[in-house]
Structure formats: structure tokens, C-alpha cells
Write a protein that holds these residues in place. Structure first.
Motif, PDB file in Angstrom:
ATOM      1  N   ASP A 149      -6.239   9.789  -6.036  1.00  0.00           N
ATOM      2  CA  ASP A 149      -4.758   9.691  -6.274  1.00  0.00           C
ATOM      3  C   ASP A 149      -4.135   9.018  -7.542  1.00  0.00           C
ATOM      4  OD1 ASP A 149      -1.780  10.700  -5.854  1.00  0.00           O
ATOM      5  OD2 ASP A 149      -2.213  12.095  -4.593  1.00  0.00           O
ATOM      6  N   TYR A 150      -3.739   9.393  -8.996  1.00  0.00           N
ATOM      7  CA  TYR A 150      -3.397   8.881  -9.792  1.00  0.00           C
ATOM      8  C   TYR A 150      -2.001   9.459 -10.154  1.00  0.00           C
ATOM      9  CZ  TYR A 150      -6.646  11.917 -12.265  1.00  0.00           C
ATOM     10  OH  TYR A 150      -7.448  13.323 -12.197  1.00  0.00           O
ATOM     11  N   ALA A 177       4.283   7.684  -0.605  1.00  0.00           N
ATOM     12  CA  ALA A 177       2.577   8.024  -1.412  1.00  0.00           C
ATOM     13  C   ALA A 177       2.157   9.149  -0.513  1.00  0.00           C
ATOM     14  CB  ALA A 177       2.178   6.920  -1.746  1.00  0.00           C
ATOM     15  N   TYR A 222       3.166   2.961  -5.116  1.00  0.00           N
ATOM     16  CA  TYR A 222       2.233   4.230  -4.687  1.00  0.00           C
ATOM     17  C   TYR A 222       1.731   4.831  -5.402  1.00  0.00           C
ATOM     18  CZ  TYR A 222       7.712   4.065  -5.507  1.00  0.00           C
ATOM     19  OH  TYR A 222       9.365   3.688  -6.021  1.00  0.00           O
ATOM     20  N   THR A 223       1.259   6.068  -5.346  1.00  0.00           N
ATOM     21  CA  THR A 223      -0.481   6.012  -5.820  1.00  0.00           C
ATOM     22  C   THR A 223      -1.055   5.442  -7.398  1.00  0.00           C
ATOM     23  OG1 THR A 223      -0.457   8.294  -5.679  1.00  0.00           O
ATOM     24  CG2 THR A 223      -0.930   7.423  -3.775  1.00  0.00           C
ATOM     25  N   ASP A 228      -6.321   0.966  -0.583  1.00  0.00           N
ATOM     26  CA  ASP A 228      -5.637   1.003  -1.974  1.00  0.00           C
ATOM     27  C   ASP A 228      -6.130   0.338  -2.647  1.00  0.00           C
ATOM     28  OD1 ASP A 228      -1.990   1.044  -2.388  1.00  0.00           O
ATOM     29  OD2 ASP A 228      -3.354  -0.572  -2.849  1.00  0.00           O
ATOM     30  N   ASN A 259      -4.237   4.638  -7.600  1.00  0.00           N
ATOM     31  CA  ASN A 259      -5.500   4.417  -8.023  1.00  0.00           C
ATOM     32  C   ASN A 259      -5.565   4.558  -6.906  1.00  0.00           C
ATOM     33  OD1 ASN A 259      -7.813   4.778  -8.768  1.00  0.00           O
ATOM     34  ND2 ASN A 259      -8.004   3.536 -10.620  1.00  0.00           N
ATOM     35  N   ASP A 260      -5.598   4.854  -6.133  1.00  0.00           N
ATOM     36  CA  ASP A 260      -6.345   4.940  -4.461  1.00  0.00           C
ATOM     37  C   ASP A 260      -6.703   6.274  -4.052  1.00  0.00           C
ATOM     38  OD1 ASP A 260      -3.992   2.911  -3.883  1.00  0.00           O
ATOM     39  OD2 ASP A 260      -2.554   4.773  -3.348  1.00  0.00           O
ATOM     40  N   PHE A 296       0.175   7.396   1.717  1.00  0.00           N
ATOM     41  CA  PHE A 296      -0.925   7.376   2.671  1.00  0.00           C
ATOM     42  C   PHE A 296      -0.809   6.310   2.859  1.00  0.00           C
ATOM     43  CE2 PHE A 296      -3.943   3.936   0.681  1.00  0.00           C
ATOM     44  CZ  PHE A 296      -5.225   5.105   0.714  1.00  0.00           C
ATOM     45  N   ARG A 337      -4.496  14.367  -9.387  1.00  0.00           N
ATOM     46  CA  ARG A 337      -4.994  14.424  -8.027  1.00  0.00           C
ATOM     47  C   ARG A 337      -6.870  14.503  -8.680  1.00  0.00           C
ATOM     48  NH1 ARG A 337      -3.755  13.871  -3.094  1.00  0.00           N
ATOM     49  NH2 ARG A 337      -5.859  14.192  -1.988  1.00  0.00           N
ATOM     50  N   TRP A 381       0.739  -1.392  -0.427  1.00  0.00           N
ATOM     51  CA  TRP A 381      -0.159   0.248  -0.326  1.00  0.00           C
ATOM     52  C   TRP A 381       1.382   1.309   0.189  1.00  0.00           C
ATOM     53  CZ3 TRP A 381       0.612  -3.653   3.681  1.00  0.00           C
ATOM     54  CH2 TRP A 381       0.861  -3.215   4.508  1.00  0.00           C
ATOM     55  N   GLY A 382       0.260   2.378   0.098  1.00  0.00           N
ATOM     56  CA  GLY A 382       1.110   3.726  -0.135  1.00  0.00           C
ATOM     57  C   GLY A 382       2.096   4.428   0.829  1.00  0.00           C
TER      58      GLY A 382
END
Length: 785
Positions: A388-389, A291, A340-341, A334, A343-344, A293, A408, A286-287
Motif C-alpha cells: 500500500d503506497y 491508514a 500513513y501508508t 510498517d 510503503n507498508d 494498518f 496498491r 505506524w499506520g
């Protein structure tokens, strides 16, 4: 191929979840008759001419079943899937709605003491202090309304007792998991009884970050409570109040990054270099700090329902059921399984819902048994999310060719949903042992949606600015923070937004339908029931909550329908020591609602679509046997052949194709659930018990077309949207005191640490799967006073 050891275990352990709660008093008796409310009145399960799986309160406790995922493992034909935002997705006999929006009606409706939980997110914490769980298979539109094309799940809460009683259960297990449940029940006065129950769940994080080995995710922090009051106001008037609620501050599950499908010409330079997740139960990512996140959850729910039963005469009873509920949610999810982000999102949501039903019935002791009624439901669902992409190929492509930085975006989705219905159902004894059944319901459903995708940043080179400057060529003027940037590509003016222009989407949907059922029950002798039914049920249309750049993604799907043909037999054999239930069914499934994809400027993006026609054929067999006193052996088996007959579009994996004669998602061909319980005396006052459960599921897919990867998918040696077959085995052993006043048990779930997953999703360029929990084990103590 299934491992040989699992096949041997599966052959030895024959137990059905439908009868796991039976506590038989003698060696030649399957047990006390199971009472259900499938027809909105109490009946013996053996007299109900339909397929109903039942899990009793004792079975739930012994098998450590505490949520919908556990229930799905115990009931053949029922599938559970995690979604990207935590909303559970239920599929029953192949009928399911693969959509995680808060406002999405499910195809398997859920009730607590007949009070509806109309949306999937509301039903995640209902399995505590229960008398039983009833799973009704097949369309239930006549008595339970639309949105039950797959079936219905009824949670029947344990009721207040005539005498003062109390009890608790506490368990401790792997990952410092602590579950505690307690109740107090008894009379408050001569006419008023009460029951108070509560449950707490706590567990440390069990998922291990692939990139940060010391980082954990998956902690559990849940609290649930329920108050029941039963008041006999007069000999002819009875009232029941149910106040329940829960608080959930658990982490949202992190998926495993298992594939890459580049959506746009220029790839982010970092993402393709990240190794795929190990195929292990605890592996995920996860982020994290890079990231900025972290997955989190913070949801709360409460519901008040009041039921009144008033005898208008010796023959007729008026029943009123009123319910009001509220739900609030804030969470970070996530969706890609990467550090990394890609598509979170962080989302907020709320649900407010009112329900009222009035019905008249004449009970179950007459040759003609009937119920007529009407109900009304009104819900408001508000959902918003920040995406956040920044590490996606769409951002990299736009930066490379246009110099804009798409990092974003924000969407908001507000829906009002109302429905009105009138219904009637009856059973008439044509002759001794022969009963004709029929019913119908007319439903009118209306919904409105207000949807906006925007950019809340002040970045002059951000997402909103790019769309207004480049995609619309400046025709809509400069982008201002908060402007709705999705463009109208529907060819007609919507909410004052002309074709080709950006703006806020507003639309309404109005539909009506008539659900119906008819059938025959035949009892040639006691202990044998033959039945045949035909029914039709509907699920209402709805609008999606999606991150969109075009109006075509906002369009509502129309209502779907299932016409079901089913026949079956329920037989008590060998002097009552063996119960056999079997059923065969065929479904004509029209306009199946599906979360799929459409092509847009940013590549393949989410939308809701209708699949014109599908069919489902199936067979179910359940057996329960008590060969000797204290030993219960049973099995439940389901075979499905679920196929899409007509559909052209884009699969959930981004593959455009004709999907005629392809299989349907979340519909494994074979499912087998087994359970064994054996209890025997070891002293004059102590009993010992052992038990085990097994769940076998053949492979399936998570999206339409999931058997085929996109042409540019990496890796190429696995079905990225597939769900492999698996077998889970649980075991338990312990001792019990006199009259079952206390129980001490050691338990283990997924004892072979089987790696399995229940969903696979495509999030921008990443493909990720949600793995099931690894092996867990612990000890529990329960007492009744």
C-alpha cells in the motif's frame, strides 16, 4: 565522542564473550577446557587453528542472551540488523548480505546440532536450552558448504542426561516481560535417553506512537519447544533425533521516520508536514486507524533431524544427517515509520527444505585425521506481498499528470533451490607439534524463479491500468486483474515475453564452485598454538523478492566469493590463569551481493547487484583472566577496515555515484565486548555473585554510499543512512544456593537507556531507522533438580 563514564566502565570491565561460560575451579586456572565441533568432530578450543567465539549455556542464562540480536552484541565482529519484514541480517567481519527476502541465502549460515537452517527467517528462535553457541569466523565452505562466506553459527542443544534431572528459569521485567524456560531430561530405558525443553516469551508493547501517545507496538508472544532422543542401538551404532519448533505471534518492529527523500516531482501534501520522530528509544510510528494498518506477526516453524553414527571399524565411522523443515509466515510490516501508508506491506510466505549428508571420518586420535562426504539440499520458497503506497510521491505525480490513482500492488515470488556437494578435509601431523591442514568442496547449485507483480484491485484507474494504458500505450491490451505488469527491459525474450512487453518473469540460475582451505598449526609447547590459514568460500546467487515494474529488478545476482588469509596465536600464560587469542586477517571479496537500487519509471527502485571487488583487513584480540578464585575478567576486540574497491551504481539511499574506496555497510571499525563475573561465598551454603557486560561499537553505515545523502534529502544535518557509535552496559547481582541448585538474580540491560539503532532503510520517499530496545530490568529465578 564517547561519554567519559562509558570509557571508565569499559576500562574496568574486561571480559570476552568467547570465554564467558568458563567456570574455573581455582584461582590459577582459566577453567575447564572448552570443547567445540568447528571441524565436525569434538576438539579442545585451544587446539583449533581458527577463530571461534563460544558462548556457553551458563553465560547465555546469566547474561539474558536469548536471540541473535543478543548474540551479536556479545561477539565482536558480528553485527545484527532488523529488516523491514523482520528477517534478521547478520554480518560477520564485514561479510554480509543486506537482503530480507525469504529465499535469500545468508552469508553467515546457522545450524542446530549441524542441521542447517538455510534461510535467515528460520534462525530467530533457536537460543534456548543450549549447551553452547559456536561462532566460526571466516569462510567455512569446506565443511559447512556455500553460503558461509562470512562464517557459521552453530547452536549446540543441551543433550539428554544419564540420570533424571529437571530445571527451570523464570524472569519478570519491565514492560511486563515474562520469560519462562524449563527442561526434563533422563533415561527412558537402558539404551534410550530423552530431553524435553520449552520456552515461552511474553511482553507488552514497548514502542510508543508519535501521533497516538496511547497506542503501543512491539508486543512479544513466542513459544518454542524441543524434543531430543538419544538411542544407543548397539555399541557401534548411535542415533539422535531432534524435533523442534516454534510459534511467533509478536508484532513486527516499527521504525522511526527520520528523513525525507522525494522520489518524484509532485509530493504528497501530507507527508512533508509530518515531524520527524524524536530520537528516543521508544519513539516510533505506524499506520494505525487513519491508514487502517497495524503491524502484526504470525509465523510457525518445525524441524525434524535424525543423526546416525555407525562405527564401520575401529577406525572409521559413517555419519548420516537427515533434516526436514517447514516454515509459514503471515505478517504486516510498517517500513516507513509514518502514521500513513507510504510503503507498508502485508506478506505471506512459506519454506520447505530437505537436507541429507553422508560422511566418513576416522576420528581425532590418529596422525592423519580425515573426513569425506557428500550432501544434498532441496528447498522451495513461496513469498507474496500486498503493498500500500497511496501517500507516496509516485502516486501523487501520476494522479496529477495522468489522472490514475496508484494505491496498491501485489507481488508473488516462487523459487526452487537445489544444491549438490562433495567434500574432503584432512589434517596430517608432519612432526611433533606441526600439523598440515587442507580441504576442498565441489558444489553445484541450481535455482529457478517465477515472479509476478500485479494489481489485484478492479480499479480501472489503478496501478495495473496505468501501466497498460500509459506506459505500454495500449500495446498489451487492457489490463485485467491479476495480469503481470512488469515490463521486459532486458533486450531479449524472457519466458515468452518479448522486449518492451509486460508479463510473468521466469528464469533459472545454475552455478558451480570449488571451496578450499589450507593451513598449518604449530604447537611449540603445551598451551601455545600458532596457525596460518588460507581459504576460499562461496555464496550462491539468488533472485530477489521486490516490488518491481521492470524485469531488470528481477535479475539474479551471481555467486560471490571470499578468499581469506588469516594467521593467529592462542596462548595460555601465567600458569594458566590468562588466555590470550589474537588473529589478523585479509579478505579478497569478489562480486559481493548487494540490495541496491536501479532507475525506473517510478523513480529509484530496489534490485540486487554485484559489487565487483572489495577488501577487508582486520585484527582480533581476546583475553580471559582469573586473577583470584571466582573472578573472571576478559575482553574481545575487533578492528576492521572494510572497503569497496570497484563499484558504480545507485546507493541504497538513491544516490548514483562511483563508490570506489568507500566503506562497506555494517562493518564498524572498532568493536569491543566485555564481561565481568565474580562469585564469592557469603555463608557456608550460599554464594553471592555480581556481573556486568559492555558492548562498544563505532559508527558504520546501513547502505553502500551511506556517508552521503541524496541532494534533495531532508534534513541535511545528519547522515540518514548512517548508524552512530554506541555503548551498551548491562549489570546483574544475586545469590546462589548449594552446588548452584538455585539462583536468584536481579538484572538490568542497557542500564543507561542508550539510544541506538541497527539499521536505516529508504522506503519510497521516507527514510526510517530501527531503534534498539530501551533500558530493561527485572528479576529471575532458576532451579536445577
Amino acid at each position: 565522542m564517547y561519554p567519559r563514564r562509558f570509557l571508565l566502565i569499559g576500562t574496568a570491565m574486561l571480559a570476552s564473550p568467547s570465554y564467558a561460560q568458563v567456570d574455573a575451579p581455582g584461582a590459577n586456572d582459566v577453567g575447564p577446557e572448552i570443547i567445540v565441533t568447528a571441524n565436525k568432530r569434538e576438539q579442545k578450543l585451544s587446539d583449533v587453528g581458527a577463530t571461534v567465539a563460544v558462548l556457553g549455556g551458563e553465560a547465555l542464562a546469566r547474561q539474558q542472551i536469548s536471540d541473535l540480536a543478543d548474540i551479536a552484541q556479545a561477539v565482536p565482529g558480528l553485527s545484527f540488523a532488523n529488516s523491514e519484514n523482520g528477517t534478521p541480517i547478520l554480518t560477520l567481519r564485514g561479510v554480509g548480505f543486506i537482503e530480507s527476502s525469504l529465499a535469500a541465502y545468508p552469508t553467515v549460515s546457522v545450524y542446530v546440532d549441524e542441521a542447517p537452517l538455510p534461510f535467515g527467517a528460520l534462525a530467530i528462535h533457536s537460543a534456548y536450552d543450549l549447551e553452547r553457541v559456536e561462532v566460526l569466523k571466516g569462510p567455512q565452505g569446506t565443511l559447512f558448504g556455500q553460503n558461509s562466506t562470512g562464517g557459521a553459527i552453530n547452536f549446540i542443544a543441551a543433550k539428554p542426561t544419564d540420570d533424571l534431572s529437571a530445571g527451570f528459569n523464570i524472569s519478570y521485567g519491565r514492560f511486563n516481560e515474562v520469560n519462562g524456560e524449563a527442561y526434563v531430561s533422563g533415561p527412558l530405558s537402558g539404551a534410550l535417553k530423552a530431553r524435553v525443553a520449552a520456552r515461552i516469551e511474553r511482553m507488552d508493547g514497548w514502542q510508543i506512537s508519535n501521533s497516538r501517545p496511547d497506542d503501543r507496538n512491539g508486543k512479544v508472544r513466542n513459544l518454542m519447544g524441543r524434543l531430543l532422543l538419544d538411542w544407543e542401538a548397539a555399541p557401534t551404532a548411535r542415533f539422535s533425533l531432534n524435533v523442534n519448533g516454534w510459534k511467533d505471534k509478536s508484532d513486527t518492529a516499527a521504525p522511526q521516520y527520520i528523513g525525507y527523500v522525494q522520489q518524484n516531482p509532485v509530493a504528497n501534501p501530507i507527508i512533508p508536514t509530518i515531524p520527524f520522530s524524536p530520537e528516543k528509544p521508544r519513539a516510533a510510528d505506524w499506520g494505525g486507524p487513519v491508514a487502517g494498518f497495524e503491524p502484526f506477526g504470525d509465523s510457525d516453524f518445525w524441524q525434524v533431524s535424525l543423526r546416525g553414527d555407525i562405527d564401520l571399524s575401529d577406525a572409521i565411522t559413517l555419519t548420516s544427517l537427515t533434516s526436514y523443515l517447514r516454515f509459514n509466515q503471515r505478517q504486516g510490516a510498517d517500513r516507513d515509520g509514518l502514521p500513513y501508508t507510504v510503503n507498508d506491506l502485508i506478506s505471506d510466505g512459506s519454506i520447505r527444505s530437505v537436507f541429507q549428508e553422508l560422511r566418513l571420518s576416522n576420528g581425532g586420535a590418529r596422525p592423519f585425521r580425515w573426513v569425506v562426504g557428500a550432501n544434498y539440499a532441496d528447498s522451495k520458497v513461496d513469498q507474496a506481498a500486498d503493498f500500500d503506497y497511496r501517500y507516496t510521491s509516485v502516486n501523487e505525480t501520476v494522479k496529477t499528470f495522468y489522472g490514475y490513482d496508484l494505491t496498491r500492488a501485489h507481488y508473488s515470488n516462487f523459487q526452487k533451490l537445489r544444491s549438490y556437494a562433495v567434500f574432503a578435509n584432512g589434517e596430517y601431523d608432519l612432526a611433533d607439534g606441526l600439523t598440515f591442514k587442507a580441504g576442498a568442496r565441489y558444489t553445484r547449485a541450481k535455482s529457478t524463479a517465477t515472479i509476478c507483480n500485479t494489481d489485484l484491485t478492479d480499479d480501472a484507474r489503478g496501478t495495473g491500468a496505468f501501466l497498460f494504458d500509459i506506459v505500454y500505450g495500449g500495446a498489451a491490451g487492457p489490463f485485467r486483474t491479476g495480469d503481470c505488469f512488469a515490463g521486459n527491459d532486458l533486450g531479449r525474450t524472457i519466458n515468452g515475453v518479448a522486449p518492451g512487453a509486460p508479463g510473468e518473469y521466469r528464469d533459472r540460475l545454475s552455478e558451480d564452485n570449488i571451496s578450499w582451505t589450507a593451513g598449518l598449526d604449530y604447537k611449540p609447547r603445551p598451551g601455545l598454538l600458532l596457525y596460518a590459514n588460507v581459504s576460499r568460500g562461496y555464496k550462491a546467487g539468488s533472485f530477489p523478492a521486490v516490488s518491481a515494474t521492470s524485469f531488470v529488478q528481477y535479475r539474479a545476482v551471481s555467486q560471490e566469493s571470499v578468499t581469506a588469509y588469516e594467521s593467529g596465536v592462542k596462548a595460555s600464560l601465567l600458569g594458566g590463569s590468562l588466555q590470550v587469542n589474537a588473529a589478523g586477517f585479509y579478505y579478497d571479496y569478489r562480486d559481493k551481493q548487494l540490495r541496491s537500487k536501479v532507475q525506473s519509471f517510478f523513480g529509484i527502485q530496489d534490485a540486487l547487484v554485484n559489487v565487483p571487488r572489495s577488501t577487508i583487513k582486520g585484527f582480533e584480540l581476546e583475553t580471559t583472566m582469573r586473577p583470584v578464585e571466582g573472578l573472571t575478567l576478559a575482553t574481545g576486540f575487533t578492528w576492521l577496515d572494510a572497503k569497496i574497491k570497484t563499484f558504480q551504481g545507485i546507493s541504497g539511499g538513491g544516490l548514483p555515484a562511483d563508490f570506489a574506496d568507500t566503506r562497506m555497510p555494517f562493518a564498524p571499525k572498532y568493536q569491543l565486548s566485555s564481561n565481568l563475573d565474580y562469585e564469592f561465598p557469603i555463608t557456608g551454603s550460599l554464594n553471592a555473585f555480581v556481573g556486568g557486560s559492555m558492548n562498544l561499537r563505532s559508527n558504520t553505515i546501513a547502505v553502500v554510499g551511506g556517508d552521503t545523502n541524496a541532494a534533495n534529502a531532508v534534513p541535511t544535518n545528519k547522515m540518514l543512512q548512517g548508524i552512530d557509535n554506541y555503548i551498551l552496559v548491562d549489570a546483574r547481582v544475586g545469590i546462589a544456593g548449594p552446588d548452584d541448585a538455585w539462583r536468584l538474580m536481579v538484572f538490568a540491560k542497557n542500564i543507561f537507556n542508550t539510544y541506538y539503532w541497527n539499521n536505516a532503510v529508504t522506503s519510497s520517499d521516507a527514510v526510517a531507522r530501527f531503534a534498539g530496545t530501551p533500558a530493561t530490568y527485572g528479576v529471575s529465578l532458576s532451579m536445577r533438580m
